[in-house]
Design an enzyme around this catalytic site. Structure first.
Site, short mmCIF file in Angstrom:
data_model
loop_
_atom_site.label_atom_id
_atom_site.label_comp_id
_atom_site.label_asym_id
_atom_site.label_seq_id
_atom_site.Cartn_x
_atom_site.Cartn_y
_atom_site.Cartn_z
N LYS A 11 0.81 -1.21 0.00
CA LYS A 11 0.00 0.00 0.00
C LYS A 11 0.84 1.27 0.00
CE LYS A 11 -3.74 -0.38 -0.31
NZ LYS A 11 -4.73 -0.87 -1.31
N SER B 41 -2.50 -12.84 3.20
CA SER B 41 -2.91 -12.69 1.79
C SER B 41 -1.80 -13.13 0.84
CB SER B 41 -3.34 -11.24 1.50
OG SER B 41 -2.23 -10.36 1.50
N1 PMP Z 1 -3.20 -7.92 0.98
C1 PMP Z 1 -3.07 -7.05 1.98
C2 PMP Z 1 -2.39 -7.50 3.23
C3 PMP Z 1 -3.57 -5.75 1.85
O1 PMP Z 1 -3.44 -4.88 2.87
C4 PMP Z 1 -4.22 -5.37 0.66
C5 PMP Z 1 -4.74 -3.97 0.53
N2 PMP Z 1 -6.08 -3.83 0.91
C6 PMP Z 1 -4.35 -6.32 -0.37
C7 PMP Z 1 -3.82 -7.58 -0.17
C8 PMP Z 1 -5.09 -6.02 -1.64
O2 PMP Z 1 -4.54 -4.99 -2.42
P1 PMP Z 1 -5.47 -4.01 -3.26
O3 PMP Z 1 -6.14 -3.09 -2.28
O4 PMP Z 1 -4.54 -3.30 -4.17
O5 PMP Z 1 -6.48 -4.84 -4.00
#
Ligand code: PMP
Length: 365
Positions: free
Chosen positions: A55, A282
């Site tokens: 981010k 994630s």
């Molecule tokens: N994984 C994590 C740990 C995140 O903080 C985020 C951001 N929300 C994402 C995946 C997904 O990224 P995006 O917001 O660009 O879809």
């Protein structure tokens, strides 16, 4: 005649001073066996960004564009709704640029996230399920911004500059790093939170390779994209919030892949304990989804994904506890072998004006 210095210039100088801390991450080549066959998945090491997550790219880009467009004034309050990493990124980068920061977040996010945001001098306003959870956080952030003169609301879920950040950085970096190995990315796979990563990176890569698959990922036990609204609960913080964000255009993406949250936890735990890659849940989810997509494409496809954040924000969560293995878990079919980190790019490596995008100096790892 003395040179007229626009008051915005010191702020822009401060932003530029942070440039080398955001993005330009190494690309990991992770070797494993999946379903008995040798596999390699490429993954951007986004946990190595300034505040430990992908981010930073979005926060840095949106703040810089804010100065450039005049929407953000030096010293103005930054107000955002976030599940955590965005809050950490805006708090740290916002403070580095001299802004007060207020973050609205659902109260069920990890304790580390809340404490980290506070540690960067930001105010955290927690929003319960009863107050509307995620959607409530967005509404409350808009209300505060409307009542605060000079406030800046990045609106990561709706702001096209979010995906533009990835189109300008993540996409070109992946293209250059993969091309340096004489390969073409055949698929890009990413869990969807705001969707900035998949949409922006995808746009850049599809421009260069129209055949590329762009695969969004969500938790199997709490889908959003395949249902249109959120079902149930899940533990993959950062993805599948409570709605399909406006910047996500499902008609520009390939079919959604769903991964179990327990499976993601086990994969993330094993990346740390077996390979020393300390990443969040994630990232485990993304690796499993990438392996599944590669499997469907025949096993030899060049599949790229992202390791979104580090594991330090999960010390109080299920990531640190034994997770029961369930039938059908993909992680049970993965044997991790080794990984190597491929070069970051140097400034001269990539010329965005070059339509072919061939890297100049990047070595072959
Ligand atoms: N994984 C994590 C740990 C995140 O903080 C985020 C951001 N929300 C994402 C995946 C997904 O990224 P995006 O917001 O660009 O879809």
């Amino acid at each position: 005649m003395p040179v007229q210095v626009h008051p915005i210039q010191p702020a822009i100088d401060r932003v530029n001073g942070l440039r080398n801390l955001v993005g330009n991450t190494p690309l990991y080549a992770i070797d494993c066996e999946f379903r008995g066959r040798k596999r390699r998945i490429y993954a951007k090491a986004e946990h190595l960004n300034f505040t430990g997550s992908i981010k930073d790219r979005m926060a840095f880009h949106i703040l810089r564009r804010g100065y450039e467009t005049g929407a953000l004034h030096p010293g103005g309050m930054i107000i955002e709704a976030t599940s955590g990493n965005t809050g950490i990124a805006f708090s740290a980068i916002g403070r580095a640029l001299g802004h007060p920061v207020t973050i609205f977040m659902p109260d069920w996010m990890s304790e580390e996230r809340k404490r980290l945001i506070r540690s960067f001098g930001a105010e955290v306003r927690l929003v319960s399920h009863e107050q509307g959870g995620f959607l409530g956080s967005i509404r409350l952030s808009e209300e505060l911004a409307a009542a605060t003169p000079g406030a800046f609301l990045p609106r990561q879920f709706a702001n096209e500059e979010n995906s533009a950040a990835h189109e300008a950085t993540t996409g070109p970096e992946i293209w250059a790093q993969v091309r340096a190995r004489g390969l073409l990315p055949d698929a890009f796979v990413a869990g969807v939170g705001t969707g900035g990563t998949i949409m922006g990176t995808g746009r850049f890569l599809r421009d260069r390779n129209p055949e590329i698959k762009l695969v969004p990922v969500e938790p199997a036990n709490s889908p959003t994209m395949s249902t249109g609204y959120k079902v149930g609960k899940h533990r993959i913080q950062g993805i599948s919030d409570e709605f399909i964000p406006p910047i996500v255009k499902l008609d520009q993406l390939d079919p959604v892949v769903a991964i179990d949250d327990g499976d993601s936890i086990i994969m993330a735990q094993r990346l740390a304990s077996e390979l020393g890659i300390g990443i969040g849940i994630s990232s485990g989810c993304n690796l499993l989804a990438a392996l599944q997509v590669q499997d469907e494409m025949g096993g030899d496809a060049t599949v790229v994904t992202v390791l979104c954040d580090d594991n330090k924000k999960y010390l109080s969560t299920d990531l640190m506890h034994a997770e029961p293995v369930k039938d059908g878990f993909l992680s049970s079919e993965v044997k991790l072998l080794r990984f190597r980190a491929l070069n970051r790019m140097c400034d001269a490596c990539f010329d965005p004006g070059d339509p072919d995008g061939a890297p100049v100096h990047l070595g072959r790892a």
